[in-house]
Write a protein that holds these residues in place. Structure first.
Motif, short mmCIF file in Angstrom:
data_model
loop_
_atom_site.label_atom_id
_atom_site.label_comp_id
_atom_site.label_asym_id
_atom_site.label_seq_id
_atom_site.Cartn_x
_atom_site.Cartn_y
_atom_site.Cartn_z
N THR A 1 -6.12 4.68 43.93
CA THR A 1 -5.09 4.03 43.13
C THR A 1 -5.01 4.73 41.78
N GLU A 2 -3.93 4.52 41.08
CA GLU A 2 -3.77 5.18 39.78
C GLU A 2 -4.86 4.74 38.82
N HIS A 3 -5.37 5.68 38.07
CA HIS A 3 -6.48 5.40 37.16
C HIS A 3 -6.08 4.36 36.11
N PHE A 4 -7.06 3.63 35.62
CA PHE A 4 -6.85 2.67 34.54
C PHE A 4 -6.76 3.38 33.20
N ASP A 5 -7.56 4.42 33.03
CA ASP A 5 -7.58 5.18 31.78
C ASP A 5 -8.12 6.56 32.07
N LYS A 6 -7.77 7.53 31.22
CA LYS A 6 -8.27 8.89 31.39
C LYS A 6 -8.34 9.58 30.04
N VAL A 7 -9.09 10.67 29.99
CA VAL A 7 -9.18 11.48 28.78
C VAL A 7 -9.41 12.93 29.19
N ALA A 8 -8.81 13.85 28.46
CA ALA A 8 -9.01 15.29 28.70
C ALA A 8 -9.91 15.84 27.61
N THR A 9 -10.90 16.64 28.01
CA THR A 9 -11.86 17.19 27.05
C THR A 9 -12.11 18.66 27.33
N SER A 10 -12.76 19.30 26.38
CA SER A 10 -13.26 20.66 26.57
C SER A 10 -14.73 20.68 26.19
N ILE A 11 -15.51 21.49 26.90
CA ILE A 11 -16.95 21.54 26.65
C ILE A 11 -17.42 22.98 26.56
N ASN A 12 -18.33 23.23 25.67
CA ASN A 12 -19.04 24.50 25.59
C ASN A 12 -20.39 24.29 26.25
N TYR A 13 -20.59 24.88 27.42
CA TYR A 13 -21.80 24.62 28.19
C TYR A 13 -23.07 25.16 27.51
N ILE A 14 -22.90 26.11 26.60
CA ILE A 14 -24.06 26.67 25.92
C ILE A 14 -24.52 25.77 24.78
N THR A 15 -23.55 25.41 23.91
CA THR A 15 -23.89 24.57 22.76
C THR A 15 -23.85 23.08 23.08
N GLY A 16 -23.12 22.72 24.14
CA GLY A 16 -22.96 21.31 24.48
C GLY A 16 -21.88 20.61 23.69
N GLN A 17 -21.18 21.33 22.82
CA GLN A 17 -20.14 20.71 22.00
C GLN A 17 -18.97 20.30 22.87
N THR A 18 -18.52 19.05 22.68
CA THR A 18 -17.42 18.50 23.45
C THR A 18 -16.31 18.04 22.51
N THR A 19 -15.09 18.39 22.84
CA THR A 19 -13.94 17.95 22.06
C THR A 19 -12.96 17.24 22.98
N SER A 20 -12.38 16.16 22.50
CA SER A 20 -11.39 15.40 23.26
C SER A 20 -10.00 15.81 22.83
N SER A 21 -9.10 15.83 23.79
CA SER A 21 -7.71 16.17 23.50
C SER A 21 -6.93 14.89 23.32
N THR A 22 -6.30 14.73 22.16
CA THR A 22 -5.49 13.53 21.94
C THR A 22 -4.18 13.59 22.71
N GLY A 23 -3.77 14.78 23.10
CA GLY A 23 -2.54 14.93 23.87
C GLY A 23 -2.72 15.99 24.93
N SER A 24 -1.72 16.16 25.77
CA SER A 24 -1.77 17.16 26.81
C SER A 24 -1.51 18.54 26.22
N PRO A 25 -1.94 19.61 26.91
CA PRO A 25 -1.65 20.95 26.42
C PRO A 25 -0.14 21.18 26.33
N TYR A 26 0.27 22.01 25.35
CA TYR A 26 1.67 22.33 25.15
C TYR A 26 2.51 21.06 24.90
N THR A 27 1.95 20.14 24.11
CA THR A 27 2.63 18.87 23.86
C THR A 27 3.98 19.09 23.21
N ARG A 28 4.05 19.99 22.22
CA ARG A 28 5.32 20.22 21.53
C ARG A 28 6.36 20.78 22.48
#
Length: 369
Positions: A182-209
């Motif tokens: 069924t359609e998800h209740f909520d979702k989030v898109a993120t990026s991760i650097n597997y070496i440093t472990g740094q994770t950033t969340s995307s507030t919008g989809s790519p190419y939003t503009r």
């Protein structure tokens, strides 16, 4: 404690101990604690896994590591006992086109982990046991202290860094044999650097503009100005020749905005490679109808010509068909873009105003006749 009996002191200590135990057991997972799953035998050193909080809104914790050369181990935990949890790997940060691992605790089947390919946004386009993820035979899903733990291993030199997490609606778990999501209740898109472990969340989809430019231009061109031009042509003919120049001017702006919107759509499709074939086909057909209207205007016969009435029938019919398809494709595009209720409501209000205006003018024209 003076004056209290040893029995009362013992009861107090017992209640305190059990109360603290209950609090500890009810806590969700965190990176400050070592992974220690009582019901699962881990074929790797749990202490070697990197740990990151990846989605604070739903307390998602991700542990990962390249446990053997070419094999990456992931353990995702979340307090979601009665809904599925999902982790997707994407090349561009979009849900469409990604491959996902989804797990849940079924009251009849126990722990279930399945692989999916997200070919589109509707449940029928989420394909079971497909995608580009190569898994080992090792996977598990279990619950402990009100937290669901889902573990799996990928065979890859480097996992994709754009990760998507989602949580399903409560009480709506996939069931055999097709395990349709069924359609998800909520979702989030993120990026991760597997070496440093740094994770950033995307507030919008790519190419939003670019996505929003595509939507706004097509809404303004095909979905609003085109309708206004038709209303002007039908109800302002008593203002000769003002109505004609207004009609031509408004429709010209509508056509230009529409063309630019379609071009933005092609550029966006080239960048994200989304599977939106129906939306794309409708957009191309609408553009063709618009081009036919322009050519029909250039080939417009004189008013005294016998062919003029056939030209009028053709011009009006193609125009009506264009507007109907444009309105439908606009709402469909808003759905595909996952822009939410705001865009639907905004265009719905604008469309309602135009429809009410057209109906009012039609009634006025009818009473006048």
């Amino acid at each position: 404690m003076k004056g209290n009996s040893p029995f009362i002191v013992l009861i107090t200590i017992t209640i305190t101990i059990f109360g603290l135990s209950a609090i500890v057991n009810s806590q969700t997972d965190s990176c400050s604690s070592t992974l220690n799953l009582q019901s699962v035998t881990l074929p790797f050193d749990a202490a070697s896994l990197h740990c990151r909080a990846v989605w604070d809104a739903h307390s998602y914790i991700l542990r990962y590591s390249e446990t053997t050369p070419g094999t990456w181990t992931f353990v995702l935990s979340a307090p979601a006992a009665d809904s599925y949890i999902a982790m997707g790997f994407s090349s561009n940060g979009q849900m469409v086109g990604s491959s996902a691992i989804v797990g849940w605790m079924s009251p009849t089947e126990g722990g279930v982990i399945r692989r999916y390919y997200l070919r589109g946004t509707s449940p029928s386009l989420v394909e079971l046991d497909k995608g580009n993820l190569v898994l080992t035979n090792y996977s598990f899903i279990t619950t402990q202290s009100a937290t669901v733990y889902m573990g799996f291993q990928l065979v890859t030199d480097q996992p994709q860094t754009k990760l998507i997490y989602s949580v399903g609606p409560t009480g709506l778990l996939p069931v055999a044999p097709n395990y349709r999501l069924t359609e998800h209740f909520d979702k989030v898109a993120t990026s991760i650097n597997y070496i440093t472990g740094q994770t950033t969340s995307s507030t919008g989809s790519p190419y939003t503009r670019l996505r929003r430019s595509h939507g706004v231009l097509n809404i303004l061109g095909w979905g609003i100005l085109m309708i206004i031009g038709v209303i002007v042509a039908r109800h302002l003919k008593s203002y000769e020749p003002l109505w004609f120049y207004l009609h031509i001017g408004i429709q010209s702006f509508a056509f230009v905005f529409g063309i630019i919107g379609v071009i933005c759509g092609f550029v966006l499709d080239n960048k994200i490679s989304a599977d939106v074939s129906t939306h794309k086909a409708l957009g191309i057909f609408i553009l063709v109808l618009g081009c036919l209207q322009v050519m029909a205007f250039l080939a417009r016969p004189d008013k005294v010509s016998k062919a003029r009435k056939y030209w009028n029938w053709y011009h009006q019919s193609v125009g009506r068909l264009l507007i109907i398809l444009a309105v439908a494709n606009i709402f469909y595009g808003i759905h595909l873009g996952e822009e939410g209720k705001g865009w639907n409501a905004g265009y719905g209000v604008a469309l309602a105003i135009l429809v009410v205006t057209a109906v009012f003018l039609e009634l006025k024209l009818w009473f006048r006749k």
